[in-house]
Design a protein around this motif. Structure first.
Motif, short mmCIF file in Angstrom:
data_model
loop_
_atom_site.label_atom_id
_atom_site.label_comp_id
_atom_site.label_asym_id
_atom_site.label_seq_id
_atom_site.Cartn_x
_atom_site.Cartn_y
_atom_site.Cartn_z
N PRO A 1 2.75 -0.75 -5.63
CA PRO A 1 1.62 -0.84 -4.71
C PRO A 1 0.35 -1.34 -5.39
N ASN B 1 2.58 -0.94 4.37
CA ASN B 1 2.99 0.37 3.89
C ASN B 1 4.32 0.18 3.13
N VAL C 1 -2.57 -0.96 -3.75
CA VAL C 1 -3.59 -0.04 -3.24
C VAL C 1 -2.92 1.31 -2.97
N ALA D 1 -2.03 -0.38 -8.61
CA ALA D 1 -3.18 0.19 -7.90
C ALA D 1 -3.96 1.17 -8.77
N LEU E 1 -10.04 -3.65 2.46
CA LEU E 1 -9.06 -4.68 2.10
C LEU E 1 -9.69 -6.07 2.01
N VAL F 1 0.83 -1.19 0.00
CA VAL F 1 0.00 0.00 0.00
C VAL F 1 0.88 1.26 0.00
N GLY G 1 -2.40 -4.95 5.45
CA GLY G 1 -1.60 -4.44 4.35
C GLY G 1 -0.17 -4.20 4.78
N ILE H 1 -2.63 0.62 8.12
CA ILE H 1 -2.36 -0.28 7.00
C ILE H 1 -1.93 -1.65 7.49
#
Length: 336
Positions: free
Chosen positions: A269, A247, A271, A300, A331, A217, A245, A240
């Protein structure tokens, strides 16, 4: 975000009678807590890494939504004189504590400054380091100390506070702030209750997190030549991570920081989280990412996987957990 813009019954004094338990009125978000407002004496609480003595504040000034939300969540509206809310902050009418904001004064719609605090005859100011308190603008805890005005800083912002730094994960910093404010205002029972509720919600999200490798993400705050994003010292990193997820810049031991588009592209990424605030709407940021040669080829962006995180869900405050729950739902649905 831009840094220029996170017990036992209280005893009354003997002259006021015997010990009385803190009265908690628990109905609604803006529940008031009857603390010992007239409590005598001082209590020592850390302000970042510095132990500071506090008396119970009666005319608190809060800078930005995160500061005010922390006070309102603890039922301290009667101790809040007013708030300073810069244009970037979304309208207070959108807050879960909108009714509490309505009971106190809007002191300024600009950045925090010493003049506003002094004019308000404040005895306590809550803000973050470099996002509220700032040497360049002439308002720091040290300056306020010399004026006899108490201050408190979001622990999340203490990472690079000169002289007295303090480092902990953003969610732990949020809990710590609520506990410390609870001690300062002598409402420790309420603080314990609020923190317990937030921790329970976090654990419920963790239990539902998608299995498998965490989704990469990228948080996009702003910037065209170079993007401004979140390192591992600000709430979105914990949001996140807790939701399942990763980061893509969690390896940066920084708060809000600038990177380059090449490193974003290399991270691929799946997202993009858009931090949404007043002076640059999320729609414009998404439009830029879709058109920019730096980002239009990102997985993304090609898949239109954008999640909008409200400003007050991204800065240190109780609404971090609202943002966590929303992103976790996103998510889970994405991984389906």
């Amino acid at each position: 975000m831009r840094t220029t813009r996170t017990l036992a019954p209280v005893r009354r004094p003997a002259a006021l009678g015997s010990a009385l338990a803190v009265a908690l009125v628990l109905s609604g978000c803006g529940a008031e807590v009857e603390s010992d407002a007239k409590a005598s004496g001082k209590v020592t609480v850390k302000r970042c890494g510095e132990p500071v003595e506090y008396t119970v504040p009666e005319r608190a000034v809060a800078y930005e939504g995160g500061s005010a939300d922390k006070l309102f969540a603890l039922g301290l509206t009667e101790h809040v004189h007013g708030y300073v809310m810069p244009p970037a902050n979304p309208p207070v009418s959108e807050s879960p504590w909108a009714s509490e904001y309505a009971k106190v004064k809007l002191l300024s719609d600009d950045l925090l400054n010493k003049e506003v605090v002094v004019e308000a005859k404040s005895d306590f100011v809550v803000a973050g380091w470099n996002s509220g308190f700032k040497d360049e603008r002439g308002i720091t805890p040290e300056i306020l100390d010399k004026l006899g005005i108490q201050s408190f800083m979001h622990t999340e912002s203490c990472f690079n506070y000169p002289g007295h730094p303090e480092k902990m994960s953003p969610f732990e910093a949020l809990y710590t702030d609520l506990e410390r404010l609870g001690k300062i205002f002598r409402v420790e029972e309420k603080a314990t209750e609020v923190v317990g509720g937030l921790k329970k919600r976090v654990e419920e999200v963790k239990a539902k997190a998608p299995e498998g490798d965490p989704v990469p993400v990228f948080l996009y705050d702003s910037g065209t030549d170079q993007p401004f994003t979140a390192g591992n010292q600000v709430p979105p990193n914990d949001i996140i991570k807790t939701a399942g997820g990763r980061n893509v810049f969690d390896g940066l031991d920084e708060r809000w920081t600038q990177v380059n588009w090449e490193s974003v592209a290399e991270a691929e990424p799946e997202v993009v989280v858009i931090l949404d605030y007043g002076d640059l709407p999320a729609e414009k940021k998404i439009d830029f990412l879709k058109k920019s040669p730096h980002t239009r080829g990102l997985p993304a962006v090609k898949k239109n996987n954008f999640f909008v995180l409200d400003y007050n869900e991204g800065i240190s405050g109780p609404r971090n957990i609202d943002g966590l729950e929303k992103f976790a739902t996103y998510l889970r649905e994405l991984k389906g």
